[in-house]
Design a protein around this motif. Sequence first.
Motif, PDB file in Angstrom:
ATOM      1  N   ALA A  54       0.713  -1.143   0.340  1.00  0.00           N
ATOM      2  CA  ALA A  54       0.249   0.043   0.313  1.00  0.00           C
ATOM      3  C   ALA A  54       0.519   1.085   0.285  1.00  0.00           C
ATOM      4  N   LEU A  55       1.936   1.508   0.653  1.00  0.00           N
ATOM      5  CA  LEU A  55       2.775   2.714   0.753  1.00  0.00           C
ATOM      6  C   LEU A  55       3.543   2.411  -0.881  1.00  0.00           C
ATOM      7  N   THR A  56       3.878   1.944  -1.684  1.00  0.00           N
ATOM      8  CA  THR A  56       4.651   1.755  -2.481  1.00  0.00           C
ATOM      9  C   THR A  56       3.083   2.233  -3.290  1.00  0.00           C
ATOM     10  N   ALA A  57       1.902   1.861  -3.252  1.00  0.00           N
ATOM     11  CA  ALA A  57       0.958   2.403  -3.955  1.00  0.00           C
ATOM     12  C   ALA A  57       0.300   3.682  -4.222  1.00  0.00           C
ATOM     13  N   LEU A  58       0.233   4.244  -3.001  1.00  0.00           N
ATOM     14  CA  LEU A  58       0.178   5.534  -2.557  1.00  0.00           C
ATOM     15  C   LEU A  58       1.163   6.478  -3.241  1.00  0.00           C
ATOM     16  N   GLU A  59       2.412   6.218  -3.082  1.00  0.00           N
ATOM     17  CA  GLU A  59       4.240   7.018  -3.389  1.00  0.00           C
ATOM     18  C   GLU A  59       3.851   6.847  -4.914  1.00  0.00           C
ATOM     19  N   THR A  60       3.478   5.776  -5.687  1.00  0.00           N
ATOM     20  CA  THR A  60       2.845   5.608  -6.535  1.00  0.00           C
ATOM     21  C   THR A  60       2.462   6.639  -7.841  1.00  0.00           C
ATOM     22  N   LEU A  61       1.396   6.792  -7.112  1.00  0.00           N
ATOM     23  CA  LEU A  61       0.274   7.862  -7.105  1.00  0.00           C
ATOM     24  C   LEU A  61       0.171   9.703  -6.903  1.00  0.00           C
ATOM     25  N   THR A  62       1.084   9.850  -5.824  1.00  0.00           N
ATOM     26  CA  THR A  62       1.289  11.141  -5.651  1.00  0.00           C
ATOM     27  C   THR A  62       2.691  11.347  -5.140  1.00  0.00           C
ATOM     28  N   HIS A  63       3.971  10.557  -5.606  1.00  0.00           N
ATOM     29  CA  HIS A  63       4.760  11.277  -5.820  1.00  0.00           C
ATOM     30  C   HIS A  63       5.697  10.760  -7.006  1.00  0.00           C
ATOM     31  N   ALA A  64       6.963  11.748  -7.274  1.00  0.00           N
ATOM     32  CA  ALA A  64       7.106  12.158  -8.618  1.00  0.00           C
ATOM     33  C   ALA A  64       8.293  11.493  -8.269  1.00  0.00           C
ATOM     34  N   THR A  65       8.655  10.626  -9.504  1.00  0.00           N
ATOM     35  CA  THR A  65       9.952  10.016  -9.838  1.00  0.00           C
ATOM     36  C   THR A  65      10.448   9.929 -11.062  1.00  0.00           C
ATOM     37  N   GLU A  66      12.029   9.191 -11.326  1.00  0.00           N
ATOM     38  CA  GLU A  66      11.937   9.290 -12.905  1.00  0.00           C
ATOM     39  C   GLU A  66      11.364   8.338 -13.962  1.00  0.00           C
ATOM     40  N   LYS A  67      10.073   7.675 -12.895  1.00  0.00           N
ATOM     41  CA  LYS A  67       9.526   6.797 -13.424  1.00  0.00           C
ATOM     42  C   LYS A  67       8.144   7.155 -13.682  1.00  0.00           C
ATOM     43  N   THR A  68       7.585   7.952 -12.957  1.00  0.00           N
ATOM     44  CA  THR A  68       6.841   8.131 -12.871  1.00  0.00           C
ATOM     45  C   THR A  68       7.242   9.548 -12.119  1.00  0.00           C
ATOM     46  N   PRO A  69       7.084  10.347 -13.213  1.00  0.00           N
ATOM     47  CA  PRO A  69       7.216  12.038 -13.199  1.00  0.00           C
ATOM     48  C   PRO A  69       6.021  12.845 -12.617  1.00  0.00           C
ATOM     49  N   SER A  70       4.652  12.207 -13.628  1.00  0.00           N
ATOM     50  CA  SER A  70       3.483  13.416 -13.014  1.00  0.00           C
ATOM     51  C   SER A  70       3.023  12.470 -12.638  1.00  0.00           C
ATOM     52  N   PRO A  71       3.078  12.465 -11.244  1.00  0.00           N
ATOM     53  CA  PRO A  71       1.507  11.105 -10.697  1.00  0.00           C
ATOM     54  C   PRO A  71       0.309  11.982 -10.535  1.00  0.00           C
ATOM     55  N   ILE A  72      -0.386  11.094 -10.628  1.00  0.00           N
ATOM     56  CA  ILE A  72      -2.132  10.992 -10.396  1.00  0.00           C
ATOM     57  C   ILE A  72      -2.264  12.412  -9.824  1.00  0.00           C
ATOM     58  N   LEU A  73      -2.070  11.912  -8.120  1.00  0.00           N
ATOM     59  CA  LEU A  73      -2.265  13.274  -7.234  1.00  0.00           C
ATOM     60  C   LEU A  73      -1.297  13.082  -6.885  1.00  0.00           C
ATOM     61  N   PRO A  74      -0.809  14.859  -7.329  1.00  0.00           N
ATOM     62  CA  PRO A  74       1.365  14.956  -6.593  1.00  0.00           C
ATOM     63  C   PRO A  74       0.166  15.900  -5.391  1.00  0.00           C
ATOM     64  N   LEU A  75       1.556  15.176  -4.191  1.00  0.00           N
ATOM     65  CA  LEU A  75       1.742  15.731  -2.654  1.00  0.00           C
ATOM     66  C   LEU A  75       2.067  17.098  -2.592  1.00  0.00           C
ATOM     67  N   THR A  76       2.990  17.157  -3.748  1.00  0.00           N
ATOM     68  CA  THR A  76       3.225  18.495  -4.159  1.00  0.00           C
ATOM     69  C   THR A  76       2.032  19.921  -4.183  1.00  0.00           C
TER      70      THR A  76
END
Length: 206
Positions: A54-76
């Motif tokens: 769940a932690l990984t899934a939530l970070e993928t949805l919200t945290h920008a990385t090289e693999k997911t530069p534009s997350p669906i729901l950005p924490l920013t």
Amino acid sequence: MAKAMKTIRESLNYQPQCAEYFAANQALFNRVVAFYFEVLQAHEGVLDLSTKEALTALETLTHATEKTPSPILPLTEIAEGIPAMFRRAAINAALGSARSFSSSLKKWRTRKEKAQTKQGRKGAKKKAFRERPPVPPRRWNKSVPLYAGMWKERSGSSILLKVWTGTCWSWVKVRTLSRALPAGFEVGSPSLVRKGIQRWLHTPIG
């Protein structure tokens, strides 16, 4: 069998301006927890995963990385530059609250279904189901867990804490007014806890 834990509670002594820093830090933490709770309401399937998944899934949805530069729901949208361990502590707090709410809601739905089934039986007394459904938290007032990286240089009389001051992330040194942590125990992540106008450091050991 889960290991028995107990908590060491230490009163903190700090400069007057630190009270404002701690208040700002806790307010931000609860904003992030509320954000992740809303994410979980929109993606309920995440609750069926293990905590690590769940932690990984939530970070993928919200945290920008090289693999997911534009997350669906950005924490920013809440704040920029939130430390990873602060974010993960908030995610775990949100997961706990979301799972508790989901469990309460499922139990309510089961009770409602049983009541409606009973009402539908021939000859059964008509008694309306009046129990209101549980509602998500309207206000958040969680203490701030300090994962590794959010504290350092802990001694028997002081500790450095990384906190949001309201304008930036800063290391703040505070004095601890209690006995030293006992030897021979596994020490968990401390939490910054408010009691009245005073802040305390709560550390689980087991």
